[in-house]
Design a protein around this motif. Structure first.
Motif, PDB file in Angstrom:
ATOM      1  N   PRO A 200     109.972  94.611  11.630  1.00  0.00           N
ATOM      2  CA  PRO A 200     110.246  93.371  10.908  1.00  0.00           C
ATOM      3  C   PRO A 200     111.711  93.258  10.478  1.00  0.00           C
ATOM      4  CG  PRO A 200     108.243  94.408  10.084  1.00  0.00           C
ATOM      5  CD  PRO A 200     108.907  95.409  10.990  1.00  0.00           C
ATOM      6  N   LEU A 201     112.176  92.041  10.407  1.00  0.00           N
ATOM      7  CA  LEU A 201     113.488  91.737   9.819  1.00  0.00           C
ATOM      8  C   LEU A 201     113.255  91.540   8.326  1.00  0.00           C
ATOM      9  CD1 LEU A 201     116.512  91.032  10.193  1.00  0.00           C
ATOM     10  CD2 LEU A 201     115.791  88.662  10.572  1.00  0.00           C
ATOM     11  N   VAL A 202     113.777  92.452   7.526  1.00  0.00           N
ATOM     12  CA  VAL A 202     113.452  92.497   6.101  1.00  0.00           C
ATOM     13  C   VAL A 202     114.606  91.922   5.285  1.00  0.00           C
ATOM     14  CG1 VAL A 202     112.823  93.976   4.155  1.00  0.00           C
ATOM     15  CG2 VAL A 202     112.040  94.552   6.472  1.00  0.00           C
ATOM     16  N   PRO A 203     114.409  90.787   4.600  1.00  0.00           N
ATOM     17  CA  PRO A 203     115.478  90.288   3.730  1.00  0.00           C
ATOM     18  C   PRO A 203     115.682  91.201   2.541  1.00  0.00           C
ATOM     19  CG  PRO A 203     113.822  88.584   4.192  1.00  0.00           C
ATOM     20  CD  PRO A 203     113.249  89.897   4.627  1.00  0.00           C
ATOM     21  N   CYS A 204     116.933  91.376   2.161  1.00  0.00           N
ATOM     22  CA  CYS A 204     117.286  92.111   0.946  1.00  0.00           C
ATOM     23  C   CYS A 204     117.920  91.135  -0.032  1.00  0.00           C
ATOM     24  CB  CYS A 204     118.267  93.241   1.268  1.00  0.00           C
ATOM     25  SG  CYS A 204     117.620  94.490   2.403  1.00  0.00           S
ATOM     26  N   VAL A 205     117.630  91.313  -1.313  1.00  0.00           N
ATOM     27  CA  VAL A 205     118.155  90.413  -2.336  1.00  0.00           C
ATOM     28  C   VAL A 205     118.725  91.245  -3.479  1.00  0.00           C
ATOM     29  CG1 VAL A 205     115.838  90.162  -3.338  1.00  0.00           C
ATOM     30  CG2 VAL A 205     117.624  88.507  -3.919  1.00  0.00           C
ATOM     31  N   TYR A 206     119.862  90.794  -3.976  1.00  0.00           N
ATOM     32  CA  TYR A 206     120.503  91.433  -5.125  1.00  0.00           C
ATOM     33  C   TYR A 206     120.502  90.458  -6.282  1.00  0.00           C
ATOM     34  CZ  TYR A 206     124.134  93.399  -8.132  1.00  0.00           C
ATOM     35  OH  TYR A 206     124.826  93.898  -9.206  1.00  0.00           O
ATOM     36  N   GLU A 207     119.989  90.903  -7.415  1.00  0.00           N
ATOM     37  CA  GLU A 207     119.999  90.072  -8.616  1.00  0.00           C
ATOM     38  C   GLU A 207     119.938  90.976  -9.845  1.00  0.00           C
ATOM     39  OE1 GLU A 207     117.995  86.023 -10.448  1.00  0.00           O
ATOM     40  OE2 GLU A 207     116.728  87.317  -9.204  1.00  0.00           O
ATOM     41  N   GLY A 208     120.747  90.636 -10.845  1.00  0.00           N
ATOM     42  CA  GLY A 208     120.693  91.345 -12.118  1.00  0.00           C
ATOM     43  C   GLY A 208     120.989  92.826 -12.016  1.00  0.00           C
ATOM     44  N   GLY A 209     121.875  93.189 -11.095  1.00  0.00           N
ATOM     45  CA  GLY A 209     122.234  94.589 -10.957  1.00  0.00           C
ATOM     46  C   GLY A 209     121.258  95.421 -10.154  1.00  0.00           C
ATOM     47  N   GLN A 210     120.244  94.791  -9.549  1.00  0.00           N
ATOM     48  CA  GLN A 210     119.242  95.528  -8.798  1.00  0.00           C
ATOM     49  C   GLN A 210     119.069  94.946  -7.396  1.00  0.00           C
ATOM     50  OE1 GLN A 210     115.880  95.260 -11.751  1.00  0.00           O
ATOM     51  NE2 GLN A 210     115.892  97.482 -11.515  1.00  0.00           N
ATOM     52  N   TRP A 211     118.655  95.826  -6.473  1.00  0.00           N
ATOM     53  CA  TRP A 211     118.345  95.421  -5.105  1.00  0.00           C
ATOM     54  C   TRP A 211     116.838  95.416  -4.893  1.00  0.00           C
ATOM     55  CZ3 TRP A 211     121.168  93.525  -1.156  1.00  0.00           C
ATOM     56  CH2 TRP A 211     122.562  93.548  -1.297  1.00  0.00           C
ATOM     57  N   PHE A 212     116.393  94.442  -4.080  1.00  0.00           N
ATOM     58  CA  PHE A 212     114.982  94.296  -3.742  1.00  0.00           C
ATOM     59  C   PHE A 212     114.859  93.970  -2.250  1.00  0.00           C
ATOM     60  CE2 PHE A 212     115.777  92.775  -8.022  1.00  0.00           C
ATOM     61  CZ  PHE A 212     114.809  93.374  -8.801  1.00  0.00           C
ATOM     62  N   THR A 213     113.694  94.244  -1.695  1.00  0.00           N
ATOM     63  CA  THR A 213     113.336  93.714  -0.382  1.00  0.00           C
ATOM     64  C   THR A 213     112.270  92.641  -0.571  1.00  0.00           C
ATOM     65  OG1 THR A 213     111.664  95.442  -0.043  1.00  0.00           O
ATOM     66  CG2 THR A 213     113.898  95.846   0.832  1.00  0.00           C
ATOM     67  N   LEU A 214     112.129  91.778   0.440  1.00  0.00           N
ATOM     68  CA  LEU A 214     111.176  90.675   0.367  1.00  0.00           C
ATOM     69  C   LEU A 214     110.134  90.788   1.475  1.00  0.00           C
ATOM     70  CD1 LEU A 214     113.427  87.496  -0.149  1.00  0.00           C
ATOM     71  CD2 LEU A 214     112.189  88.789  -1.897  1.00  0.00           C
ATOM     72  N   ASP A 215     108.891  90.469   1.125  1.00  0.00           N
ATOM     73  CA  ASP A 215     107.855  90.211   2.118  1.00  0.00           C
ATOM     74  C   ASP A 215     106.943  89.126   1.566  1.00  0.00           C
ATOM     75  OD1 ASP A 215     106.094  91.422   0.304  1.00  0.00           O
ATOM     76  OD2 ASP A 215     105.963  93.295   1.434  1.00  0.00           O
ATOM     77  N   GLU A 216     105.813  88.898   2.204  1.00  0.00           N
ATOM     78  CA  GLU A 216     104.941  87.799   1.784  1.00  0.00           C
ATOM     79  C   GLU A 216     104.360  87.997   0.387  1.00  0.00           C
ATOM     80  OE1 GLU A 216     105.627  87.112   5.990  1.00  0.00           O
ATOM     81  OE2 GLU A 216     105.215  88.917   4.804  1.00  0.00           O
ATOM     82  N   THR A 217     104.388  89.202  -0.140  1.00  0.00           N
ATOM     83  CA  THR A 217     103.864  89.435  -1.490  1.00  0.00           C
ATOM     84  C   THR A 217     104.942  89.279  -2.563  1.00  0.00           C
ATOM     85  OG1 THR A 217     104.310  91.826  -1.452  1.00  0.00           O
ATOM     86  CG2 THR A 217     102.204  91.072  -0.532  1.00  0.00           C
ATOM     87  N   GLY A 218     106.187  89.086  -2.146  1.00  0.00           N
ATOM     88  CA  GLY A 218     107.268  88.923  -3.104  1.00  0.00           C
ATOM     89  C   GLY A 218     108.289  90.045  -3.000  1.00  0.00           C
ATOM     90  N   ARG A 219     108.868  90.396  -4.143  1.00  0.00           N
ATOM     91  CA  ARG A 219     109.940  91.396  -4.180  1.00  0.00           C
ATOM     92  C   ARG A 219     109.395  92.800  -4.419  1.00  0.00           C
ATOM     93  NH1 ARG A 219     115.023  88.956  -7.743  1.00  0.00           N
ATOM     94  NH2 ARG A 219     115.233  86.977  -6.601  1.00  0.00           N
ATOM     95  N   THR A 220     110.083  93.758  -3.771  1.00  0.00           N
ATOM     96  CA  THR A 220     109.836  95.180  -4.027  1.00  0.00           C
ATOM     97  C   THR A 220     111.175  95.839  -4.327  1.00  0.00           C
ATOM     98  OG1 THR A 220     107.948  95.244  -2.509  1.00  0.00           O
ATOM     99  CG2 THR A 220     108.982  97.350  -3.070  1.00  0.00           C
ATOM    100  N   PRO A 221     111.304  96.559  -5.443  1.00  0.00           N
ATOM    101  CA  PRO A 221     112.601  97.214  -5.745  1.00  0.00           C
ATOM    102  C   PRO A 221     113.041  98.136  -4.614  1.00  0.00           C
ATOM    103  CG  PRO A 221     111.148  97.281  -7.652  1.00  0.00           C
ATOM    104  CD  PRO A 221     110.315  96.788  -6.517  1.00  0.00           C
ATOM    105  N   LEU A 222     114.324  98.055  -4.289  1.00  0.00           N
ATOM    106  CA  LEU A 222     114.926  98.962  -3.311  1.00  0.00           C
ATOM    107  C   LEU A 222     115.771  99.944  -4.100  1.00  0.00           C
ATOM    108  CD1 LEU A 222     115.322  99.613  -0.285  1.00  0.00           C
ATOM    109  CD2 LEU A 222     117.310  98.074  -0.325  1.00  0.00           C
ATOM    110  N   GLN A 223     115.191 101.106  -4.325  1.00  0.00           N
ATOM    111  CA  GLN A 223     115.817 102.091  -5.192  1.00  0.00           C
ATOM    112  C   GLN A 223     116.695 103.055  -4.393  1.00  0.00           C
ATOM    113  OE1 GLN A 223     115.541 101.722  -8.292  1.00  0.00           O
ATOM    114  NE2 GLN A 223     113.573 100.823  -8.803  1.00  0.00           N
ATOM    115  N   PRO A 224     117.771 103.567  -5.036  1.00  0.00           N
ATOM    116  CA  PRO A 224     118.565 104.592  -4.347  1.00  0.00           C
ATOM    117  C   PRO A 224     117.704 105.805  -3.995  1.00  0.00           C
ATOM    118  CG  PRO A 224     119.711 103.779  -6.298  1.00  0.00           C
ATOM    119  CD  PRO A 224     118.323 103.215  -6.345  1.00  0.00           C
ATOM    120  N   ALA A 225     117.984 106.364  -2.826  1.00  0.00           N
ATOM    121  CA  ALA A 225     117.250 107.549  -2.402  1.00  0.00           C
ATOM    122  C   ALA A 225     117.509 108.697  -3.371  1.00  0.00           C
ATOM    123  CB  ALA A 225     117.668 107.958  -0.991  1.00  0.00           C
ATOM    124  N   ALA A 226     116.504 109.516  -3.570  1.00  0.00           N
ATOM    125  CA  ALA A 226     116.625 110.646  -4.507  1.00  0.00           C
ATOM    126  C   ALA A 226     117.661 111.642  -3.977  1.00  0.00           C
ATOM    127  CB  ALA A 226     115.282 111.310  -4.669  1.00  0.00           C
TER     128      ALA A 226
END
Length: 262
Positions: free
Chosen positions: A236-262
């Motif tokens: 899939p082509l996954v949109p990424c969104v940045y807002e309020g100092g945080q990154w998220f990915t998008l799918d049909e259920t909405g946003r999922t936080p994209l957290q820095p890798a441990a």
């Protein structure tokens, strides 16, 4: 708030889905950045380029950086050249792994070829293309110059190598040469780099958002975000969104936080 789409590679259906997800997230009028590699491998590179041009013409706040596949496509149309020194394997742009033949097919399905063996692009495909054939390369180059709209090539060749984005983000296709000032980054670095970049975990002057190196899913590495989730390989082509100092990915259920890798 802004959005980023990774490498699209000729996948118009995936692009249309991603744009619908962005609109559903409330981002239709927000800045959207494409990291490049719009063409090759997928079935409709022509459609991808035209959709982005149409969006910009309609006044969308859309920006795009130059990808190495976009560069190779324009190079072929303008010069007929199929090789590039950055391709260490020695494969040409017409090799199926790079996918240039699919880009040409999206423009040339109905165009005749002036070739001793085939009179049409469809016949050449059915026969099994031989990308090493000099006569085929010349025939394809001649046909491409006739078939590809001049505006598409002008648009690609005018694409910037980097774009500034809010909150000190920098959009590039492949990455940066660490330790080198932005003004001294080369086109080769910005469109092709992997060695010395993907394993760099030190500080950068910007948080860099890029593609080029396909993953199974976009990843946050702290100093950089790789948005290439492998759409060129059927993922899939996954949109990424940045807002309020945080990154998220998008799918049909909405946003999922994209957290820095441990």
């Amino acid at each position: 708030m802004f959005y980023v789409l990774g490498d699209i590679h000729g996948q118009t259906a995936a692009l249309d889905r991603a744009l619908r997800l962005i609109e559903a997230d409330g981002g239709a009028d927000r800045p959207l950045y494409f990291v490049g590699d719009l063409v090759d491998r997928g079935p409709d590179s022509r459609g991808v380029i035209q959709r982005i041009i149409d969006g910009q013409d309609a006044g969308r706040d859309w920006h795009c950086t130059l990808g190495n596949h976009d560069l190779m496509f324009a190079q072929f149309v303008l010069t007929g050249r199929v090789s590039h020194p950055e391709i260490k394997s020695g494969k040409t742009w017409l090799h199926h792994r790079l996918g240039g033949v699919h880009t040409l097919a999206s423009y040339m399905a109905e165009n005749e070829l002036d070739h001793p063996e085939w009179t049409s692009w469809a016949e050449a495909q059915e026969a099994g293309l031989d990308p090493s054939s000099a006569s085929l390369q010349q025939a394809l180059s001649d046909a491409a110059r006739a078939a590809v709209p001049e505006r598409h090539i002008d648009w690609i060749t005018a694409l910037p190598l980097m774009c500034d984005a809010p909150d000190n983000h920098l959009i590039v296709h492949a990455g940066l040469r660490p330790g080198r000032p932005l003004a001294k980054q080369t086109r080769s670095d910005l469109t092709w780099i992997r060695d010395g970049w993907l394993d760099y975990d030190g500080p950068l002057d910007h948080r860099v958002v890029h593609g080029h190196t396909a993953l199974d899913f976009p990843a946050h590495h702290g100093n950089r975000i790789n948005t290439d989730g492998g759409a060129g390989y059927g993922r899939p082509l996954v949109p990424c969104v940045y807002e309020g100092g945080q990154w998220f990915t998008l799918d049909e259920t909405g946003r999922t936080p994209l957290q820095p890798a441990a």
